[in-house]
Write an enzyme that holds these catalytic residues in place. Sequence first.
Site, PDB file in Angstrom:
ATOM      1  N   ARG A 111      -8.345  -0.446   3.408  1.00  0.00           N
ATOM      2  CA  ARG A 111      -7.943  -1.148   4.314  1.00  0.00           C
ATOM      3  C   ARG A 111      -7.054  -1.047   5.396  1.00  0.00           C
ATOM      4  O   ARG A 111      -6.496   0.364   5.364  1.00  0.00           O
ATOM      5  CB  ARG A 111      -6.492  -1.680   3.059  1.00  0.00           C
ATOM      6  CG  ARG A 111      -5.301  -2.879   3.202  1.00  0.00           C
ATOM      7  CD  ARG A 111      -5.165  -3.039   1.702  1.00  0.00           C
ATOM      8  NE  ARG A 111      -4.628  -2.272   1.101  1.00  0.00           N
ATOM      9  CZ  ARG A 111      -3.463  -2.801   0.326  1.00  0.00           C
ATOM     10  NH1 ARG A 111      -2.553  -3.370   1.311  1.00  0.00           N
ATOM     11  NH2 ARG A 111      -2.560  -1.638   0.055  1.00  0.00           N
ATOM     12  N   THR A 115      -3.377  -4.003   9.680  1.00  0.00           N
ATOM     13  CA  THR A 115      -3.792  -5.224   9.754  1.00  0.00           C
ATOM     14  C   THR A 115      -3.392  -5.678   7.632  1.00  0.00           C
ATOM     15  O   THR A 115      -3.454  -6.328   7.697  1.00  0.00           O
ATOM     16  CB  THR A 115      -4.627  -5.695   9.802  1.00  0.00           C
ATOM     17  OG1 THR A 115      -5.660  -5.680   9.714  1.00  0.00           O
ATOM     18  CG2 THR A 115      -5.188  -5.379  11.356  1.00  0.00           C
ATOM     19  N   ASP A 207      -3.640   5.620 -11.150  1.00  0.00           N
ATOM     20  CA  ASP A 207      -4.933   5.157 -10.398  1.00  0.00           C
ATOM     21  C   ASP A 207      -5.899   5.606 -11.446  1.00  0.00           C
ATOM     22  O   ASP A 207      -6.295   6.794 -11.448  1.00  0.00           O
ATOM     23  CB  ASP A 207      -4.519   6.051  -9.091  1.00  0.00           C
ATOM     24  CG  ASP A 207      -5.388   6.747  -8.214  1.00  0.00           C
ATOM     25  OD1 ASP A 207      -5.040   6.232  -6.749  1.00  0.00           O
ATOM     26  OD2 ASP A 207      -7.183   6.095  -8.410  1.00  0.00           O
ATOM     27  N   ASP A 210      -8.703   9.038  -9.361  1.00  0.00           N
ATOM     28  CA  ASP A 210      -7.541  10.565  -9.994  1.00  0.00           C
ATOM     29  C   ASP A 210      -7.831  10.355 -11.019  1.00  0.00           C
ATOM     30  O   ASP A 210      -8.311  11.828 -12.284  1.00  0.00           O
ATOM     31  CB  ASP A 210      -6.188  10.156  -9.750  1.00  0.00           C
ATOM     32  CG  ASP A 210      -5.938  10.078  -7.713  1.00  0.00           C
ATOM     33  OD1 ASP A 210      -6.870  10.685  -7.307  1.00  0.00           O
ATOM     34  OD2 ASP A 210      -5.126  10.178  -7.232  1.00  0.00           O
TER      35      ASP A 210
END
Length: 216
Positions: A111, A115, A207, A210
């Site tokens: 990402r 933006t 996560d 992870d």
Amino acid sequence: MTEAPNGPRDVTVIQHPLVQHKLTLMRQKATSTGEFRRLAREISLLMAYELTRDLPLEMTGIETPLEPMQAPILSGKKLCIVSILRAGDGLMEGMLDLVPSARVGHIGLYRDPETLVPVEYYLKLPDDVSERLVIVVDPMLATGHSAAAALARLKQAGAEQLRFACLLAAPQGVDVVTGAHPDVPVFTCSIDRELDEHAYIRPGLGDAGDRLYGTK
Ligand code: URA
């Protein structure tokens, strides 16, 4: 199919008791990395069973030790599993256990911090992706922006028949993907309550990358 305000959506929540049981074990923070990875492999095999439930069959002539017979075999499109890096890889192994001849693709997106638009940094697909049923895998459907971008990129590369598979989804993620790609059936093991301010799914499982790779 479920009816949503913006029209019918093809979303399947896999309710099989073994899937739900394994998902609960994966959610628990005490579950070790090794156990989490093993559960991801097992649950993805069970998910593949659901994802491939409607594959077309055709009859072929075979001979048993006793007599000839007409028996069903898979017909038509073969499979390609596309992992959204990196956590998608953890959902792929079990699917490949079930469908060992499937081709594998990878797509990497990050990402842009300014933006917030997903940017592609890696793409490798089989040449004949347009002739295959493509199952895109990513454990967590959070904002849905990466999944929607990955699906758009795969369509641009020629994929015509796509399905999306995740362990957990946030309601927003489901809306974003089904809104952008109403032709892509979504399979998940749970639609959780919400996304938090850090775009984590709640209650979730943390996560996924992870937990799969022990990186935190
Ligand atoms: N990605 C994750 O790994 N976990 C979440 O909860 C959301 C996105």
